[in-house]
Scaffold this active site. Structure first.
Site, PDB file in Angstrom:
ATOM      1  N   ASP A  34       0.821  -1.224   0.000  1.00 17.90           N
ATOM      2  CA  ASP A  34       0.000   0.000   0.000  1.00 17.90           C
ATOM      3  C   ASP A  34       0.851   1.268   0.000  1.00 17.90           C
ATOM      4  O   ASP A  34       0.324   2.371   0.080  1.00 17.90           O
ATOM      5  CB  ASP A  34      -0.950   0.005   1.212  1.00 17.90           C
ATOM      6  CG  ASP A  34      -0.200  -0.010   2.538  1.00 17.90           C
ATOM      7  OD1 ASP A  34       1.054   0.013   2.516  1.00 17.90           O
ATOM      8  OD2 ASP A  34      -0.856  -0.030   3.590  1.00 17.90           O
ATOM      9  N   GLY A  35       2.163   1.108  -0.082  1.00 16.82           N
ATOM     10  CA  GLY A  35       3.041   2.279  -0.166  1.00 16.82           C
ATOM     11  C   GLY A  35       3.628   2.710   1.160  1.00 16.82           C
ATOM     12  O   GLY A  35       4.537   3.545   1.205  1.00 16.82           O
ATOM     13  N   GLU A  36       3.121   2.166   2.272  1.00 19.96           N
ATOM     14  CA  GLU A  36       3.696   2.551   3.577  1.00 19.96           C
ATOM     15  C   GLU A  36       5.122   2.013   3.681  1.00 19.96           C
ATOM     16  O   GLU A  36       5.449   0.974   3.120  1.00 19.96           O
ATOM     17  CB  GLU A  36       2.851   1.960   4.721  1.00 19.96           C
ATOM     18  CG  GLU A  36       1.526   2.652   4.895  1.00 19.96           C
ATOM     19  CD  GLU A  36       0.763   2.131   6.109  1.00 19.96           C
ATOM     20  OE1 GLU A  36       1.276   1.244   6.818  1.00 19.96           O
ATOM     21  OE2 GLU A  36      -0.352   2.620   6.332  1.00 19.96           O
ATOM     22  N   GLN A  94       6.305  27.940   2.363  1.00 18.20           N
ATOM     23  CA  GLN A  94       4.982  28.097   2.996  1.00 18.20           C
ATOM     24  C   GLN A  94       5.177  28.382   4.485  1.00 18.20           C
ATOM     25  O   GLN A  94       4.829  27.589   5.347  1.00 18.20           O
ATOM     26  CB  GLN A  94       4.154  26.839   2.781  1.00 18.20           C
ATOM     27  CG  GLN A  94       3.833  26.620   1.293  1.00 18.20           C
ATOM     28  CD  GLN A  94       2.927  25.432   1.076  1.00 18.20           C
ATOM     29  OE1 GLN A  94       1.949  25.261   1.787  1.00 18.20           O
ATOM     30  NE2 GLN A  94       3.260  24.601   0.108  1.00 18.20           N
ATOM     31  N   HIS A 127      15.115  30.008   1.668  1.00 18.44           N
ATOM     32  CA  HIS A 127      14.351  31.041   0.969  1.00 18.44           C
ATOM     33  C   HIS A 127      14.318  32.331   1.800  1.00 18.44           C
ATOM     34  O   HIS A 127      14.439  33.420   1.264  1.00 18.44           O
ATOM     35  CB  HIS A 127      12.948  30.495   0.734  1.00 18.44           C
ATOM     36  CG  HIS A 127      12.075  31.418  -0.002  1.00 18.44           C
ATOM     37  ND1 HIS A 127      12.365  31.845  -1.274  1.00 18.44           N
ATOM     38  CD2 HIS A 127      10.920  32.030   0.345  1.00 18.44           C
ATOM     39  CE1 HIS A 127      11.426  32.671  -1.664  1.00 18.44           C
ATOM     40  NE2 HIS A 127      10.546  32.803  -0.715  1.00 18.44           N
ATOM     41  N   ASP A 168      14.461  38.461  -8.048  1.00 15.96           N
ATOM     42  CA  ASP A 168      13.342  39.074  -7.325  1.00 15.96           C
ATOM     43  C   ASP A 168      13.867  39.825  -6.101  1.00 15.96           C
ATOM     44  O   ASP A 168      15.029  39.690  -5.722  1.00 15.96           O
ATOM     45  CB  ASP A 168      12.277  38.040  -6.924  1.00 15.96           C
ATOM     46  CG  ASP A 168      12.857  36.857  -6.179  1.00 15.96           C
ATOM     47  OD1 ASP A 168      13.775  37.054  -5.363  1.00 15.96           O
ATOM     48  OD2 ASP A 168      12.396  35.723  -6.404  1.00 15.96           O
ATOM     49  N   LYS A 192       9.564  41.268  -9.826  1.00 20.75           N
ATOM     50  CA  LYS A 192       8.710  40.272 -10.488  1.00 20.75           C
ATOM     51  C   LYS A 192       7.340  40.195  -9.828  1.00 20.75           C
ATOM     52  O   LYS A 192       7.189  40.499  -8.648  1.00 20.75           O
ATOM     53  CB  LYS A 192       9.384  38.898 -10.490  1.00 20.75           C
ATOM     54  CG  LYS A 192       9.153  38.052  -9.248  1.00 20.75           C
ATOM     55  CD  LYS A 192       9.692  36.617  -9.356  1.00 20.75           C
ATOM     56  CE  LYS A 192       9.402  35.863  -8.065  1.00 20.75           C
ATOM     57  NZ  LYS A 192      10.186  34.664  -7.851  1.00 20.75           N
ATOM     58  N   ARG A 194       4.142  37.425  -9.131  1.00 18.69           N
ATOM     59  CA  ARG A 194       3.724  36.032  -9.243  1.00 18.69           C
ATOM     60  C   ARG A 194       2.237  35.943  -8.951  1.00 18.69           C
ATOM     61  O   ARG A 194       1.772  36.475  -7.946  1.00 18.69           O
ATOM     62  CB  ARG A 194       4.501  35.131  -8.275  1.00 18.69           C
ATOM     63  CG  ARG A 194       4.184  33.647  -8.486  1.00 18.69           C
ATOM     64  CD  ARG A 194       4.765  32.781  -7.391  1.00 18.69           C
ATOM     65  NE  ARG A 194       6.190  32.560  -7.482  1.00 18.69           N
ATOM     66  CZ  ARG A 194       6.772  31.599  -8.184  1.00 18.69           C
ATOM     67  NH1 ARG A 194       6.040  30.781  -8.903  1.00 18.69           N
ATOM     68  NH2 ARG A 194       8.088  31.467  -8.168  1.00 18.69           N
ATOM     69  N   THR A 230      10.647  31.838 -12.835  1.00 15.03           N
ATOM     70  CA  THR A 230      11.364  33.029 -12.360  1.00 15.03           C
ATOM     71  C   THR A 230      12.595  33.311 -13.220  1.00 15.03           C
ATOM     72  O   THR A 230      12.782  34.433 -13.699  1.00 15.03           O
ATOM     73  CB  THR A 230      11.773  32.840 -10.883  1.00 15.03           C
ATOM     74  OG1 THR A 230      10.588  32.694 -10.100  1.00 15.03           O
ATOM     75  CG2 THR A 230      12.581  34.028 -10.363  1.00 15.03           C
TER      76      THR A 230
HETATM   77  C1  R5P Z   1      11.085  32.848  -4.926  1.00 13.97           C
HETATM   78  O1  R5P Z   1      10.936  33.875  -4.311  1.00 13.97           O
HETATM   79  C2  R5P Z   1      12.334  32.043  -4.951  1.00 13.97           C
HETATM   80  O2  R5P Z   1      13.458  32.757  -4.555  1.00 13.97           O
HETATM   81  C3  R5P Z   1      12.556  31.458  -6.324  1.00 13.97           C
HETATM   82  O3  R5P Z   1      12.818  32.506  -7.211  1.00 13.97           O
HETATM   83  C4  R5P Z   1      11.354  30.723  -6.792  1.00 13.97           C
HETATM   84  O4  R5P Z   1      10.848  29.933  -5.768  1.00 13.97           O
HETATM   85  C5  R5P Z   1      11.659  29.881  -7.990  1.00 13.97           C
HETATM   86  O5  R5P Z   1      10.496  29.220  -8.364  1.00 13.97           O
HETATM   87  P1  R5P Z   1      10.101  29.038  -9.880  1.00 13.97           P
HETATM   88  O6  R5P Z   1      11.230  28.333 -10.566  1.00 13.97           O
HETATM   89  O7  R5P Z   1       8.848  28.184  -9.814  1.00 13.97           O
HETATM   90  O8  R5P Z   1       9.799  30.371 -10.449  1.00 13.97           O
END
Ligand code: R5P
Length: 306
Positions: A34-36, A94, A127, A168, A192, A194, A230
């Site tokens: 079952d994948g476990e 997130q 990030h 960005d 940028k 998004r 990006t």
């Molecule tokens: C966003 O702020 C990060 O620094 C990356 O630029 C981003 O997560 C890259 O994601 P993607 O390749 O989907 O644009």
């Protein structure tokens, strides 16, 4: 000290093991129909510091579950201390509520890691630099930027007509550090947009481009490439400014399905990534160059062996 590899990046684990001159110890990982997964440590670990290497790259959820089980297995078997080397920390983007009703997924991951009894986590080029503050356990934030600076010099990309570019606003800190490693090389930042629903990225403008139009080459530096939106959008914008040679450096190649083909067919000249996420041979492409972070990890582990 004992070192273990999860399933996510065996190549990196082997490289770190070689750099440490310490053979990889073993887990038995059995997958039920079952994948476990059933995870069982095969070596004696009582009173030992154990290291697990397991970036939580795609398949993110599977790799996290395996990491949780490996930590639990080591702790129950008497390990005195467990360090997880997670060069790419899945769900790191997130880290707060962007839209009402959303889960804060990184908070959930943090809680589970702490409940399993993990003592220390080692990550790379996060990030956001605020991420370590969320964790109660010891958190090590390493970077590939010095390696990037070395490669930029070795590959003769460090020229007068080249500008460093953050794709960005969130990458400004990163680009300033890299610039400082390269004798204050000039840099600029792209603004940028998004779309939070579709994830679509649009590079709108360049801020701070010194002496507009005097650069013909650019080096885009980012923490990760996921959809590729990006950097491809950034490169397209740079070409409109007569910057005709664009190279990219990104620590985490979180490549989603069609990214290798998109990057190969893009106007980007070369894409440099690290081996923190393993790219299988069938996803590698001629423009790709892989730089190893194994020695940085080994040095950190050696300096914190206890
Ligand atoms: C966003 O702020 C990060 O620094 C990356 O630029 C981003 O997560 C890259 O994601 P993607 O390749 O989907 O644009």
């Amino acid at each position: 000290m004992k070192i273990f590899s999860g399933s996510s990046n065996k190549l990196l684990s082997q490289r770190v093991s070689k750099a440490l001159n310490l053979p990889l110890s073993k887990f038995e990982i059995f997958i039920f129909p079952d994948g476990e997964k059933r995870v069982k440590v095969q070596d004696r670990v009582v009173d030992l510091h154990c290291i697990i290497i397991q970036p939580t790259a795609p398949p993110v959820d599977q790799n996290y579950m395996e990491l949780f089980f490996m930590i639990d297995s080591l702790k129950r078997s008497g390990a005195s201390r467990v360090t997880a080397v997670v060069p790419y920390l899945g769900y790191q983007r997130q880290d707060h509520v962007f839209r009402d009703g959303e889960a804060v997924s990184l908070e959930v991951i943090r809680s589970v890691l702490e409940v399993t009894g993990l003592d220390r986590i080692i990550t790379f080029d996060l990030h956001t630099i605020k991420t370590p503050d969320l964790f109660k356990i010891e958190f090590v934030h390493l970077s590939a930027l010095k390696l990037f600076a070395k490669t930029i010099k070795e590959d003769k990309l460090f020229t007068k007509d080249t500008v460093l570019i953050s794709p960005d606003m969130g990458g400004i800190r990163r680009i300033k550090i890299l610039s400082s490693y390269l004798s204050d090389m000039p840099y600029a930042t792209i603004y940028k947009n998004r779309n939070l629903l579709t994830g679509e990225v649009n590079a709108v403008d360049i801020e701070g481009l010194p002496n507009k139009h005097s650069y013909t080459k650019a080096i885009i530096v980012d923490d990760m490439i996921s959809s590729g939106g990006t950097i491809i959008s950034a490169s397209n914008l740079l070409h409109k400014y007569n910057i005709s040679q664009v190279c990219v450096f990104a620590t985490h190649p979180v490549f989603s399905e069609k990214v290798p083909q998109l990057l190969q067919e893009s106007n980007i000249k070369r894409v440099y990534i690290t081996d923190g996420i393993e790219i299988p041979p069938n996803q590698q492409f001629p423009k790709l160059k892989i730089i190893s972070i194994s020695q940085i990890i080994a040095n950190n582990l050696l300096n914190n062996a206890q």
